[in-house]
Design an enzyme around this catalytic site. Structure first.
Site, PDB file in Angstrom:
ATOM      1  N   SER A 135      37.946   8.235 -20.623  1.00  0.00           N
ATOM      2  CA  SER A 135      38.949   8.382 -21.670  1.00  0.00           C
ATOM      3  C   SER A 135      39.828   9.576 -21.326  1.00  0.00           C
ATOM      4  O   SER A 135      39.327  10.688 -21.142  1.00  0.00           O
ATOM      5  CB  SER A 135      38.266   8.590 -23.025  1.00  0.00           C
ATOM      6  OG  SER A 135      39.213   8.729 -24.058  1.00  0.00           O
ATOM      7  N   LEU A 162      43.689   5.395 -22.201  1.00  0.00           N
ATOM      8  CA  LEU A 162      44.652   6.433 -22.537  1.00  0.00           C
ATOM      9  C   LEU A 162      44.693   6.640 -24.043  1.00  0.00           C
ATOM     10  O   LEU A 162      44.841   5.675 -24.805  1.00  0.00           O
ATOM     11  CB  LEU A 162      46.056   6.051 -22.055  1.00  0.00           C
ATOM     12  CG  LEU A 162      46.230   5.715 -20.573  1.00  0.00           C
ATOM     13  CD1 LEU A 162      47.682   5.338 -20.309  1.00  0.00           C
ATOM     14  CD2 LEU A 162      45.812   6.885 -19.702  1.00  0.00           C
ATOM     15  N   LYS A 163      44.563   7.879 -24.481  1.00  0.00           N
ATOM     16  CA  LYS A 163      44.803   8.196 -25.879  1.00  0.00           C
ATOM     17  C   LYS A 163      46.308   8.155 -26.139  1.00  0.00           C
ATOM     18  O   LYS A 163      47.105   8.649 -25.329  1.00  0.00           O
ATOM     19  CB  LYS A 163      44.259   9.587 -26.212  1.00  0.00           C
ATOM     20  CG  LYS A 163      42.744   9.715 -26.112  1.00  0.00           C
ATOM     21  CD  LYS A 163      42.043   9.010 -27.256  1.00  0.00           C
ATOM     22  CE  LYS A 163      40.550   9.303 -27.262  1.00  0.00           C
ATOM     23  NZ  LYS A 163      39.861   8.660 -28.406  1.00  0.00           N
ATOM     24  N   ASP A 189      43.952   3.881 -26.895  1.00  0.00           N
ATOM     25  CA  ASP A 189      43.218   4.204 -28.119  1.00  0.00           C
ATOM     26  C   ASP A 189      44.104   5.069 -29.003  1.00  0.00           C
ATOM     27  O   ASP A 189      44.536   6.153 -28.600  1.00  0.00           O
ATOM     28  CB  ASP A 189      41.926   4.950 -27.762  1.00  0.00           C
ATOM     29  CG  ASP A 189      41.091   5.305 -28.983  1.00  0.00           C
ATOM     30  OD1 ASP A 189      41.401   4.828 -30.095  1.00  0.00           O
ATOM     31  OD2 ASP A 189      40.116   6.071 -28.819  1.00  0.00           O
ATOM     32  N   ASN A 191      43.240   5.938 -32.359  1.00  0.00           N
ATOM     33  CA  ASN A 191      42.503   6.674 -33.390  1.00  0.00           C
ATOM     34  C   ASN A 191      43.188   6.615 -34.746  1.00  0.00           C
ATOM     35  O   ASN A 191      43.274   7.604 -35.478  1.00  0.00           O
ATOM     36  CB  ASN A 191      42.273   8.121 -32.972  1.00  0.00           C
ATOM     37  CG  ASN A 191      41.304   8.259 -31.810  1.00  0.00           C
ATOM     38  OD1 ASN A 191      41.703   8.684 -30.720  1.00  0.00           O
ATOM     39  ND2 ASN A 191      40.044   7.896 -32.001  1.00  0.00           N
ATOM     40  N   GLU A 214      42.903   0.049 -29.093  1.00  0.00           N
ATOM     41  CA  GLU A 214      41.763   0.429 -29.929  1.00  0.00           C
ATOM     42  C   GLU A 214      42.233   1.164 -31.182  1.00  0.00           C
ATOM     43  O   GLU A 214      43.027   2.092 -31.109  1.00  0.00           O
ATOM     44  CB  GLU A 214      40.827   1.322 -29.114  1.00  0.00           C
ATOM     45  CG  GLU A 214      39.568   1.751 -29.837  1.00  0.00           C
ATOM     46  CD  GLU A 214      38.720   2.677 -28.986  1.00  0.00           C
ATOM     47  OE1 GLU A 214      37.758   3.254 -29.534  1.00  0.00           O
ATOM     48  OE2 GLU A 214      39.015   2.849 -27.774  1.00  0.00           O
ATOM     49  N   ASP A 239      37.094   0.498 -33.847  1.00  0.00           N
ATOM     50  CA  ASP A 239      36.145   1.589 -33.632  1.00  0.00           C
ATOM     51  C   ASP A 239      35.757   2.145 -34.988  1.00  0.00           C
ATOM     52  O   ASP A 239      34.762   1.741 -35.598  1.00  0.00           O
ATOM     53  CB  ASP A 239      36.799   2.639 -32.727  1.00  0.00           C
ATOM     54  CG  ASP A 239      35.980   3.910 -32.542  1.00  0.00           C
ATOM     55  OD1 ASP A 239      34.891   4.026 -33.139  1.00  0.00           O
ATOM     56  OD2 ASP A 239      36.415   4.803 -31.809  1.00  0.00           O
ATOM     57  N   GLY A 291      32.418   6.893 -26.604  1.00  0.00           N
ATOM     58  CA  GLY A 291      31.875   8.232 -26.414  1.00  0.00           C
ATOM     59  C   GLY A 291      32.408   9.214 -27.440  1.00  0.00           C
ATOM     60  O   GLY A 291      33.488   9.035 -28.007  1.00  0.00           O
TER      61      GLY A 291
END
Length: 368
Positions: A135, A162-163, A189, A191, A214, A239, A291
């Protein structure tokens, strides 16, 4: 099994580089370790809560308070302490899944050490090693991002995540895809950083042939995720939204999730994680292990989980040196993109005394 005490150990490990996501920047890993002590063996668990309630409502000191005041007393009343009994005993306490998961795995580790059984065997693992993905946090610039990605690929990581966040999404993803070509598996991702109003913008990621996006929307918006899924070609992975087996069923049946990231701490423990794995397998939905910047304690347990049959996608279980110059356990290492699943009893690792002492912030014992 009889417990004699529970120990809580607060530790802090500096990260090898800052890790930035849409909800903040981490410079070190502040973790809470749980040690279950019996007359014959000890077991270890890790609480994956962050120091502040940014990823979820839980945070390190809040988890410790829940353990001390409610969760450990509930377990101490059991005539025979086993991991299965712990789950039932803790249902009266609402919430606090990360604290519950840490206590459960510490007790399960002790239980399995006493039985001389690896956690992987207990959970039903079918693979001796798991593929390792990485990540990559939000960077200050695209050239810095490309350098980081090149370094991880050179190290052997099999998949890049990739965030992203508003203002750091299409351009960096395009740059990475053009830099790497189509052969490298790539996903993103968010979040929960976007809203359904961003659907047209997020659709601009479709041409990059991502494995998934994600958690694009906030955790409680399953309806929004289902609506977004109908407007994107890129599969949606959930997630933070999946907090229980029932929630997993709802996410799948509503069309909100084509993929699910299973984090044991988020769902209340490894036994719950295995149930969600089984549900997803029955519905034909692939899963992977996410993770939370775990130390070797949590990382080893995650490896055992990731070796179950429906974990068919590369997860975020990386080597220790991805985050730490010195882990609190002997380092978990990657070879040719794979990490071996521990074969020793329980989680298969335990803290190095010197490393634990170096990382220690404080400790507290609860005699039973």
């Amino acid at each position: 099994m009889k417990l004699t005490r529970i120990e809580l150990h607060w530790v802090r490990l500096p990260l090898v580089a800052p890790f930035r996501t849409s909800f903040g920047v981490e410079y070190d890993r502040e973790a809470l370790l749980v040690k279950a002590v019996t007359p014959d063996v000890v077991g270890w668990g890790e609480c994956v809560a962050l120091p502040q309630p940014l990823y979820s409502a839980e945070y390190v000191d809040g988890a410790a308070d829940a353990l001390i005041r409610f969760l450990v007393p509930a377990v101490s009343a059991l005539p025979d302490v086993t991991a299965a009994a712990v789950g039932a005993a803790l249902t009266a306490v609402k919430g606090h899944p990360m604290a519950k998961a840490a206590l459960e795995i510490a007790i399960l580790d002790a239980q399995l050490r006493q039985a001389n059984m690896p956690l992987a065997d207990y959970l039903g693992a079918v693979r001796p090693a798991v593929p390792s993905g990485v990540s990559v946090g939000i960077m200050a610039s695209i050239p810095e991002l490309l350098d980081a990605v090149d370094g991880y690929l050179a190290a052997g990581y099999q998949r890049i995540k990739l965030k992203i966040q508003p203002g750091w999404d299409v351009a960096p993803v395009r740059a990475v895809r053009e830099h790497l070509g189509d052969a490298v598996p790539l996903q993103v991702d968010a979040n929960g950083a976007y809203t359904l109003a961003d659907a047209v913008h997020l659709a601009r990621l479709d041409p990059f042939e991502l494995l998934m996006i994600e958690q694009p929307l906030v955790e409680d918006d399953l309806r929004g995720h289902a609506a977004l899924a109908r407007r994107l070609r890129t599969p949606i992975c959930l997630d933070e939204s999946v907090t229980s087996p029932a929630r997993a069923v709802e996410a799948i049946e509503s069309g909100a999730a084509a993929v699910i990231n299973i984090k044991p701490g988020r769902v209340g423990g490894y036994l719950q994680a295995r149930r969600i794995h089984d549900i997803c397998a029955a519905h034909g939905v692939p899963v992977w292990v996410g993770g939370m910047l775990e130390t070797g304690i949590g990382r080893a347990a995650n490896l055992a989980l990731a070796a179950l049959p429906n974990f068919s996608l590369v997860g975020d279980v990386s080597a220790s040196d991805r985050f730490f110059a010195r882990d609190i356990t002997p380092p978990i290492t990657m070879r040719d993109g794979w990490i071996e699943v521990p074969t020793g009893p329980g989680i298969g690792v335990e803290p190095d005394d010197a490393a634990l002492k170096e990382a220690s912030v404080r400790s507290e014992w609860i005699d039973l």
